[in-house]
Design a protein around this motif. Structure first.
Motif, PDB file in Angstrom:
ATOM      1  N   ALA A   1       3.741   2.835 -10.839  1.00 13.16           N
ATOM      2  CA  ALA A   1       3.527   1.425 -10.509  1.00 13.16           C
ATOM      3  C   ALA A   1       3.075   0.660 -11.747  1.00 13.16           C
ATOM      4  O   ALA A   1       3.550  -0.455 -12.013  1.00 13.16           O
ATOM      5  CB  ALA A   1       2.501   1.294  -9.385  1.00 13.16           C
ATOM      6  N   GLY A   2       2.190   1.242 -12.523  1.00 11.37           N
ATOM      7  CA  GLY A   2       1.734   0.606 -13.754  1.00 11.37           C
ATOM      8  C   GLY A   2       2.856   0.422 -14.755  1.00 11.37           C
ATOM      9  O   GLY A   2       2.960  -0.627 -15.396  1.00 11.37           O
ATOM     10  N   LEU A   3       3.709   1.419 -14.879  1.00  9.86           N
ATOM     11  CA  LEU A   3       4.836   1.338 -15.813  1.00  9.86           C
ATOM     12  C   LEU A   3       5.849   0.276 -15.398  1.00  9.86           C
ATOM     13  O   LEU A   3       6.612  -0.213 -16.226  1.00  9.86           O
ATOM     14  CB  LEU A   3       5.535   2.700 -15.918  1.00  9.86           C
ATOM     15  CG  LEU A   3       4.741   3.812 -16.599  1.00  9.86           C
ATOM     16  CD1 LEU A   3       5.461   5.150 -16.440  1.00  9.86           C
ATOM     17  CD2 LEU A   3       4.517   3.491 -18.078  1.00  9.86           C
ATOM     18  N   ASN A   4       5.842  -0.073 -14.113  1.00 11.11           N
ATOM     19  CA  ASN A   4       6.790  -1.056 -13.592  1.00 11.11           C
ATOM     20  C   ASN A   4       6.131  -2.390 -13.253  1.00 11.11           C
ATOM     21  O   ASN A   4       6.642  -3.155 -12.432  1.00 11.11           O
ATOM     22  CB  ASN A   4       7.501  -0.475 -12.359  1.00 11.11           C
ATOM     23  CG  ASN A   4       8.475   0.610 -12.757  1.00 11.11           C
ATOM     24  OD1 ASN A   4       9.534   0.323 -13.277  1.00 11.11           O
ATOM     25  ND2 ASN A   4       8.101   1.858 -12.533  1.00 11.11           N
TER      26      ASN A   4
ATOM     27  N   ARG B   1       0.844  -1.166   0.000  1.00  8.54           N
ATOM     28  CA  ARG B   1       0.000   0.000   0.000  1.00  8.54           C
ATOM     29  C   ARG B   1       0.885   1.222   0.000  1.00  8.54           C
ATOM     30  O   ARG B   1       1.877   1.269   0.707  1.00  8.54           O
ATOM     31  CB  ARG B   1      -0.884  -0.048   1.244  1.00  8.54           C
ATOM     32  CG  ARG B   1      -1.646   1.207   1.469  1.00  8.54           C
ATOM     33  CD  ARG B   1      -3.075   0.928   1.907  1.00  8.54           C
ATOM     34  NE  ARG B   1      -3.748   2.144   2.292  1.00  8.54           N
ATOM     35  CZ  ARG B   1      -4.275   2.997   1.433  1.00  8.54           C
ATOM     36  NH1 ARG B   1      -4.191   2.780   0.149  1.00  8.54           N
ATOM     37  NH2 ARG B   1      -4.886   4.060   1.853  1.00  8.54           N
ATOM     38  N   GLY B   2       0.502   2.226  -0.805  1.00 10.38           N
ATOM     39  CA  GLY B   2       1.240   3.479  -0.846  1.00 10.38           C
ATOM     40  C   GLY B   2       0.317   4.649  -0.595  1.00 10.38           C
ATOM     41  O   GLY B   2      -0.866   4.595  -0.920  1.00 10.38           O
ATOM     42  N   PHE B   3       0.849   5.701  -0.004  1.00 16.68           N
ATOM     43  CA  PHE B   3       0.014   6.867   0.249  1.00 16.68           C
ATOM     44  C   PHE B   3       0.876   8.105   0.347  1.00 16.68           C
ATOM     45  O   PHE B   3       2.097   8.033   0.563  1.00 16.68           O
ATOM     46  CB  PHE B   3      -0.828   6.700   1.519  1.00 16.68           C
ATOM     47  CG  PHE B   3      -0.074   6.125   2.678  1.00 16.68           C
ATOM     48  CD1 PHE B   3       0.660   6.922   3.525  1.00 16.68           C
ATOM     49  CD2 PHE B   3      -0.078   4.769   2.903  1.00 16.68           C
ATOM     50  CE1 PHE B   3       1.368   6.393   4.580  1.00 16.68           C
ATOM     51  CE2 PHE B   3       0.616   4.219   3.958  1.00 16.68           C
ATOM     52  CZ  PHE B   3       1.349   5.036   4.794  1.00 16.68           C
TER      53      PHE B   3
ATOM     54  N   GLU C   1      -1.291  10.196  -7.782  1.00 14.73           N
ATOM     55  CA  GLU C   1      -1.516   9.902  -9.206  1.00 14.73           C
ATOM     56  C   GLU C   1      -0.217   9.469  -9.887  1.00 14.73           C
ATOM     57  O   GLU C   1      -0.208   8.525 -10.680  1.00 14.73           O
ATOM     58  CB  GLU C   1      -2.113  11.124  -9.900  1.00 14.73           C
ATOM     59  CG  GLU C   1      -3.520  11.442  -9.452  1.00 14.73           C
ATOM     60  CD  GLU C   1      -4.031  12.772  -9.978  1.00 14.73           C
ATOM     61  OE1 GLU C   1      -3.354  13.395 -10.837  1.00 14.73           O
ATOM     62  OE2 GLU C   1      -5.110  13.200  -9.529  1.00 14.73           O
ATOM     63  N   ASN C   2       0.869  10.146  -9.569  1.00 13.51           N
ATOM     64  CA  ASN C   2       2.175   9.808 -10.142  1.00 13.51           C
ATOM     65  C   ASN C   2       2.608   8.412  -9.704  1.00 13.51           C
ATOM     66  O   ASN C   2       3.158   7.645 -10.497  1.00 13.51           O
ATOM     67  CB  ASN C   2       3.197  10.862  -9.715  1.00 13.51           C
ATOM     68  CG  ASN C   2       4.501  10.745 -10.464  1.00 13.51           C
ATOM     69  OD1 ASN C   2       4.601  10.072 -11.474  1.00 13.51           O
ATOM     70  ND2 ASN C   2       5.509  11.428  -9.970  1.00 13.51           N
ATOM     71  N   SER C   3       2.357   8.068  -8.454  1.00  8.86           N
ATOM     72  CA  SER C   3       2.713   6.736  -7.940  1.00  8.86           C
ATOM     73  C   SER C   3       1.929   5.645  -8.664  1.00  8.86           C
ATOM     74  O   SER C   3       2.480   4.590  -9.010  1.00  8.86           O
ATOM     75  CB  SER C   3       2.451   6.651  -6.438  1.00  8.86           C
ATOM     76  OG  SER C   3       3.280   7.549  -5.747  1.00  8.86           O
ATOM     77  N   ILE C   4       0.650   5.888  -8.887  1.00  8.46           N
ATOM     78  CA  ILE C   4      -0.180   4.917  -9.615  1.00  8.46           C
ATOM     79  C   ILE C   4       0.366   4.717 -11.023  1.00  8.46           C
ATOM     80  O   ILE C   4       0.510   3.582 -11.495  1.00  8.46           O
ATOM     81  CB  ILE C   4      -1.652   5.383  -9.640  1.00  8.46           C
ATOM     82  CG1 ILE C   4      -2.243   5.337  -8.229  1.00  8.46           C
ATOM     83  CG2 ILE C   4      -2.473   4.540 -10.613  1.00  8.46           C
ATOM     84  CD1 ILE C   4      -3.576   6.054  -8.086  1.00  8.46           C
TER      85      ILE C   4
END
Length: 110
Positions: free
Chosen positions: A17-20, A1-3, A11-14
């Motif tokens: 995460a998708g790119l990785n 979980r990230g926050f 939004e940048n984390s999401i």
């Protein structure tokens, strides 16, 4: 979980995460203080020294036995020794710290 407390950072984390290929990690607004008592094997916190120190007891509470705590966002001098002392008082064992320019990160084990 990230926050994070910043909506853009969430939004940048999401996106990152998708790119990785880690799109299964949930992200949301908030801090560790908003989280339940779920135990984590790994915690990463990139915040300034004062906030790290303020929340360190909560990190220790939710870190699973033998879990890794990685802290960054502070200076090697004088911050590292202050953080190491506070972590030790909470039963966290210092392992190592890399330094890049004037910034450092530190790894602790519960």
């Amino acid at each position: 979980r990230g926050f994070d407390i910043d909506e853009w950072s969430v939004e940048n984390s999401i996106e990152n995460a998708g790119l990785n290929d880690c799109s299964g990690i949930p992200f949301g607004l908030g801090t560790i203080l908003d989280e339940d008592d779920t135990q984590y094997d790994v915690l990463l916190a990139n915040i300034n020294r004062n906030i790290l120190l303020d929340q360190l007891d909560r990190y220790a509470q939710v870190l699973a036995p033998e879990g890794s705590l990685i802290l960054s966002g502070f200076y090697e001098q004088p911050d590292l020794e202050i953080i190491k002392e506070a972590a030790h008082a909470l039963g966290l064992r210092y392992e190592r710290h890399p330094v890049k320019q004037e910034w450092t990160a530190a790894k602790f084990i519960k």
